[in-house]
Structure formats: C-alpha cells, structure tokens
Design an enzyme around this catalytic site. Structure first.
Site, PDB file in Angstrom:
ATOM      1  N   ARG A 159      -0.355   8.591   8.984  1.00 39.34           N
ATOM      2  CA  ARG A 159      -0.181   7.151   9.264  1.00 39.34           C
ATOM      3  C   ARG A 159       0.065   6.369   7.974  1.00 39.34           C
ATOM      4  NH1 ARG A 159      -3.619   2.588   9.056  1.00 39.34           N
ATOM      5  NH2 ARG A 159      -5.448   3.875   8.623  1.00 39.34           N
ATOM      6  N   HIS A 216     -10.858   9.220   7.705  1.00 43.69           N
ATOM      7  CA  HIS A 216     -10.624   7.782   7.893  1.00 43.69           C
ATOM      8  C   HIS A 216      -9.953   7.451   9.210  1.00 43.69           C
ATOM      9  CE1 HIS A 216      -9.798   3.682   6.625  1.00 43.69           C
ATOM     10  NE2 HIS A 216      -8.493   3.843   6.764  1.00 43.69           N
ATOM     11  N   GLU A 238       0.870  -1.180   0.000  1.00 44.16           N
ATOM     12  CA  GLU A 238       0.000   0.000   0.000  1.00 44.16           C
ATOM     13  C   GLU A 238       0.901   1.223   0.000  1.00 44.16           C
ATOM     14  OE1 GLU A 238      -3.792  -0.556   2.640  1.00 44.16           O
ATOM     15  OE2 GLU A 238      -2.218  -1.805   3.466  1.00 44.16           O
ATOM     16  N   HIS A 269      -8.959   9.064   3.761  1.00 48.45           N
ATOM     17  CA  HIS A 269      -8.665   7.949   2.859  1.00 48.45           C
ATOM     18  C   HIS A 269      -9.073   8.389   1.456  1.00 48.45           C
ATOM     19  CE1 HIS A 269      -8.557   4.017   1.007  1.00 48.45           C
ATOM     20  NE2 HIS A 269      -8.066   3.496   2.125  1.00 48.45           N
ATOM     21  N   ARG A 274      -1.089   8.456   1.544  1.00 48.62           N
ATOM     22  CA  ARG A 274      -2.490   8.867   1.435  1.00 48.62           C
ATOM     23  C   ARG A 274      -2.741  10.359   1.372  1.00 48.62           C
ATOM     24  NH1 ARG A 274      -5.145   4.627   5.532  1.00 48.62           N
ATOM     25  NH2 ARG A 274      -4.704   2.926   4.106  1.00 48.62           N
TER      26      ARG A 274
END
Ligand code: FAD
Ligand code: SIN
Length: 519
Positions: free
Chosen positions: A372, A337, A114, A230, A276
């Site tokens: 994060r 998110h 990811e 997100h 992100r």
C-alpha cells in the site's frame, strides 16, 4: 422468531470506514453501528500522516494512479485504483463537510509527501489527521436519529445461509449475553489484522475479526500474504505501538545508525522516501548485520518551533518519554502496520455473499496490490464507504423470511483458565513475527503453518466447550487470520512487494491475486 434487534443496515466497526458508511446511507434507513471497544478506538483515530488526493494544480490523476500501481508492484487492479484516485478530491470535500479542517497556508492545502508519491499530495491535520477525522465523523453521526451506536458490542459470527447474509451474533460485553442483530444489509468495517504480529503500530482492536468471520461465512479472502511493516515505530519500553509518521521523512528526516551514519543510499536511490517495503527491509537488514536493537531517525536539524507546530502529537509523546525530538535522534524499529489483503470486494464494496459488504482495511478492493502506498488507506476508507452506501441506497432492501435461530450456549460452560487464551495469543504473535515477518523462507513458513494449524485445533476445541468471551473471540479470529496469512504466503512462489521469500527471490512476470475460500 428470536431477533433481539432488527435494522435495515448493520455496520460492524466504527472507524473511518464504518462511520463514513453510516453518514452516506439514506436517512430513511434504520442503521446500527457496533464497536467492540469505545466508539473512537481503532486504527483510524491514530492515523498521523494524512490522506492522499490530487489537490495541487501541478499534480494529476495519472501520476497518482501510476505511483499507486508502482508502489503495489503492479498487482493492484488499475480500474479500482482509477476509481479511488478520481474520487479522492471529492473525498476530501466530504470530510470537510463533516468539519475536518485540513492544515493550510493562505487557504491552500499544506500538502506533504511520503514514500512512493511523486508529488506533494498528502493532506493532513498536523500529525493528528485520524483523530480529527474520527471526532468529526462521530459528531456528524450523532446528529442522525436513524443511526444507533452500540459501544462495547463484539460481533461473533455472521449469520449466513445459502450464500446470503441475514445478520450477526453479537456479544454485549457488559451483560455478557449473545444477541441477534438481524439486518437486510451488513457492512464489515472491522479494520485489519496487524495484532497477529508481536510488534505492531496498531491498537488492540486490529485482530482480524472481520476477515475471520467472512472466511467462516464463505467469503473469498484475497492477498493476505501482504502484511505491511511500517519502518518507524518508536523503540521504547513504555511506548506501546507508537508510530513515528512517515511524513517526518517526507519533511526531510534521516535514518541513521547509532554512530550517525546514513544507510538508505545502499538500498534505493529514493533514500528515505522509497516505498515502505524497501525501507522496512533496509532497517531490518542493518539491525541484523550489526546486531542492533533499533536504528535512529534524525530530525534534530529542523527548527524546534516548527517541529512542535507541525508534529505536536509526536513531539508531546516523545517528551513524555523523555526524548526531545528537536535535540536528539529517535530510536525506531519496523512493526506490522497494515493488512493489504482482506475480504474480496468490487468497487461497490460487495463481497461474494449476498447482502454482505466490506469497507476499509478489512476489504481487498484491489487498490493496494503487493504494497500500500502511504495515505491511500484513509482514502480507500472514505471513497469505498460512499460507493458502498450508494449501492445500498439504490438497491431495494429485501425482507428476509429466514428465521434466525437463537444463539445456543447450552453445551458450554465458563472457563476458569484465562492463562490458556493468553498463552496461545502470545504464541501466535511470536510465531508470526519470527517466521512470517519482513523476510521469509520456505522452511520458516512451513514450520509456522504446522504450529498455527495446531493452535487453531486447540482453539477450536476450547471454543466448543467454553462460554464465549471477547478474549476467546479475538483469539479464534487471530488464529484463523494468521493461518490464512501463512497459507497465502506459502502459495506465492515469488517475492513481490511486501512478500519477500529468500527461496523465491525473484518477481515473476505474470502473477495473480492469492484467493482463499473455506473448503
Ligand atoms: P479501524 O479504524 O481500525 O476501525 C475498526 C473498527 O472495527 C473499530 O471500531 C473496532 O472496534 C471495530 N471492530 C473490530 N472487530 C470488531 C468486532 N468483532 N465487533 C465489533 N466491532 C469490531 N492510513 C492513512 O491513509 N494515512 C495515515 O496517516 C495513516 N496513519 C496510520 C497510523 C497508525 C498508527 C495506524 C495504526 C494506521 C495508520 N493508517 C494510515 C492506516 C489507517 O489508519 C487504517 O488502515 C484505517 O484507519 C482503517 O480504518 P477502518 O475503519 O477500516 O478500521
Ligand atoms: C504515517 O503517518 O506514517 C502512516 C501513514 C500511512 O500508514 O499511510
């Protein structure tokens, strides 16, 4: 003495953080786990992508640490990150011991990737990692006679005197009574605060209750300006909060405009696998430039059978909504998110209030910094739940001589005006979305501050005169947490990671965590 319940340890929250804490505590302790909804309800259950850990012989701890530091724009605490990363392989084993079966091929973990990860290190159970973790943790907890589960019990406030926690006032949603839970140790595991925003990937439980309770009790609350958006939630009138996992991009899915043009090359050389904050801002920008309601995620070039077996949950949900993921691109938008900040803790999950711990998304352990990295959250839950439990197991539990006063509701009466709560709740979420969102400015933040401050005043007045209900508890917590987010955002005079302020577009060389404590 008016304690309705007495336990050695009270755990508030039954997500991955709460249930894993319960499992890791000694069998000779009496433990209560309370959840304000059904036990399985919470963000953990909906986690799709997976949990990160160095499991491939080609990968190494230093690389996981560096990726986490870089994704967090170097605001993370390297010692805490190292602690978490080095314990990650054991966290996977701990989960397997409870029955979680990670997807594998020929007995090798099927590791995916990811945004931000430089290696394949995301272990997963197809696209229902959270569901598998939660179901297995719960089954394991239920085997322990010393753990009592309280479903539909809402923590109202921590009971703290002289910076020492004695327990919690709790609303029993069925009897509507406020009960006293006295506990030698209390663990907050209440999850995040993404419901502060109009659009979110989170379930209804994420109303910042633990953060607000801890703030009222005198805890340090750190880095709340870093709300993670997100990039890809499904844009569909009937798909409330449905996430389209980043692991689709990990497996090659492309972001496109309605005419099929790709756009990520304009923003970052890592394209769809940039962290992100970058992908969410890119989508936000494209939507604003062109006036689009959404962009699209295209995966239709992949084999239909493979998609179905790798992403069964997403395939099924899209099918229910009339979308065939193997034939057409999915309409997606960013949504709130994850709460990177929270109750400031050390690596044993201790807060600055004696006997009060915080684990999981409610906590700020310093591992996420300004953003994060994907799949580091479930990892944080599992690793710090264990260190928290070990600290409690190894430290003698003191008996408190403090006599907890019974909840006093002699001066309040039931409200007949539900509309006030519903209206203020919606107003907060709208203000946060429009003024404290993906791209911020000083004017919008100041305006949000004044509005949220006024709402807090109204909620406080309401709280003084009306009987406590779950809706009122959540509204009060949402209002206070939103105020903390805005105050934190106003105090950061730079743009870093998830906090992007047009009036301070640059990143400072030196910076610190934002820490707020109630005056
Ligand atoms: P939660 O799982 O949210 O649990 C909170 C608990 O607290 C619930 O039981 C709730 O009822 C209880 N609670 C709250 N307030 C009160 C109160 N006042 N009184 C009593 N109980 C209360 N992270 C990853 O690492 N990998 C992923 O693949 C991933 N996918 C995600 C997908 C989605 C859709 C979402 C929303 C998040 C995802 N995340 C992922 C993030 C991760 O799932 C969460 O950060 C993590 O699960 C939080 O766990 P938790 O135990 O701290 O909180
Ligand atoms: C996802 O599957 O995209 C969510 C992963 C995460 O939040 O870490």
């Amino acid at each position: 003495m008016s304690n309705d319940y007495q336990f050695d340890v009270l755990i508030i929250g039954s997500g991955a953080a709460g249930l894993m804490s319960a499992i890791q505590l000694s069998d000779n302790l009496s433990i209560a786990v309370i959840a304000k909804d059904k036990i399985l309800e919470g963000s953990s259950y909906y986690a799709q992508g997976g949990i990160s850990a160095v499991l491939d012989p080609e990968d190494n701890f230093e690389s996981h640490i560096t990726d986490t530091m870089n994704t967090g724009f170097h605001l993370g605490n390297e010692a805490s990150i190292r602690f978490m990363v080095e314990k990650a392989p054991q966290a996977i084993i701990d989960l397997e011991k409870t029955g979680v079966k990670f997807s594998n091929t020929d007995n090798k973990y099927d590791l995916t990737t990811e945004g931000g990860h430089s290696s394949n290190r995301v272990a997963h159970v197809a696209d229902k990692t959270g569901q598998s973790i939660q179901v297995n943790l719960l089954a394991h907890v239920q085997k322990h006679n010393n753990i009592k589960l309280f479903e539909e019990y809402v923590a109202v406030d921590l009971i703290v005197t002289d910076k020492r926690c004695h327990g919690t006032y709790v609303l029993d949603k069925n009897s509507k009574e406020i009960l006293t839970f006295s506990s030698k140790k209390t663990i907050l595991a209440t999850g995040g605060a993404s419901k502060s925003y109009l659009y979110t990937s989170n379930p209804d439980t994420s109303t910042g209750d633990g953060i607000a309770m801890a703030y009222r009790a005198g805890c340090k609350i750190a880095n709340m300006e870093f709300t993670q958006f997100h990039p890809t939630c499904l844009f569909h009138p009937h798909a409330k909060s449905f996430l389209i996992s980043e692991t689709l991009r990990g497996e090659g899915a492309k972001l496109i405009l309605p005419d099929g043009q790709e756009f990520m090359h304009k923003y970052d050389e890592r394209l769809e696998l940039a962290p992100r904050d970058i992908v969410a801002r890119a989508i936000d920008n494209e939507m604003k430039i062109h006036g689009f309601d959404c962009v699209y995620l295209d995966f239709s070039f992949k084999d239909a059978e493979w998609i179905k077996s790798r992403f069964p949950t997403i395939t099924q949900r899209c099918k229910e909504l009339g979308i065939d993921i193997s034939k057409e691109a999915l309409p997606v938008v960013p949504a709130a998110h994850y709460t990177c900040g929270g109750v400031d803790t050390n690596i044993d999950a201790q807060s600055n209030i004696k006997n009060l711990y915080a684990v999981g998304e409610v906590a700020h352990t310093g591992v996420h910094g300004a953003n994060r990295m994907a799949s580091n959250s479930l990892l944080e839950c599992i690793v710090f739940a264990k260190s928290c439990a070990q600290h409690i197991n190894e430290n003698i539990l003191e008996n408190s001589s403090y006599v907890i006063p019974k909840w006093d509701d002699s001066r309040v009466a039931p409200s007949k005006e539900k509309v006030v709560i519903a209206h203020l709740w919606h107003e907060i979420r709208l203000i946060m979305w429009n003024f404290v969102g993906i791209v911020r400015s000083n004017n919008r933040l100041k305006s949000a501050y004044l509005k949220i401050q006024q709402i807090n005043k109204e909620v406080d007045e309401y709280y003084q005169v009306y009987t406590v209900t779950e809706d009122l508890i959540e509204l009060r917590n949402l209002a206070q947490t939103s105020k903390i987010i805005v105050e934190s955002a106003l105090s950061r005079k730079e743009s870093r990671g998830l906090h992007f302020n047009q009036d301070f577009p640059n990143q400072l060389n030196e910076t610190e965590n934002t820490v707020l404590t109630k005056a």
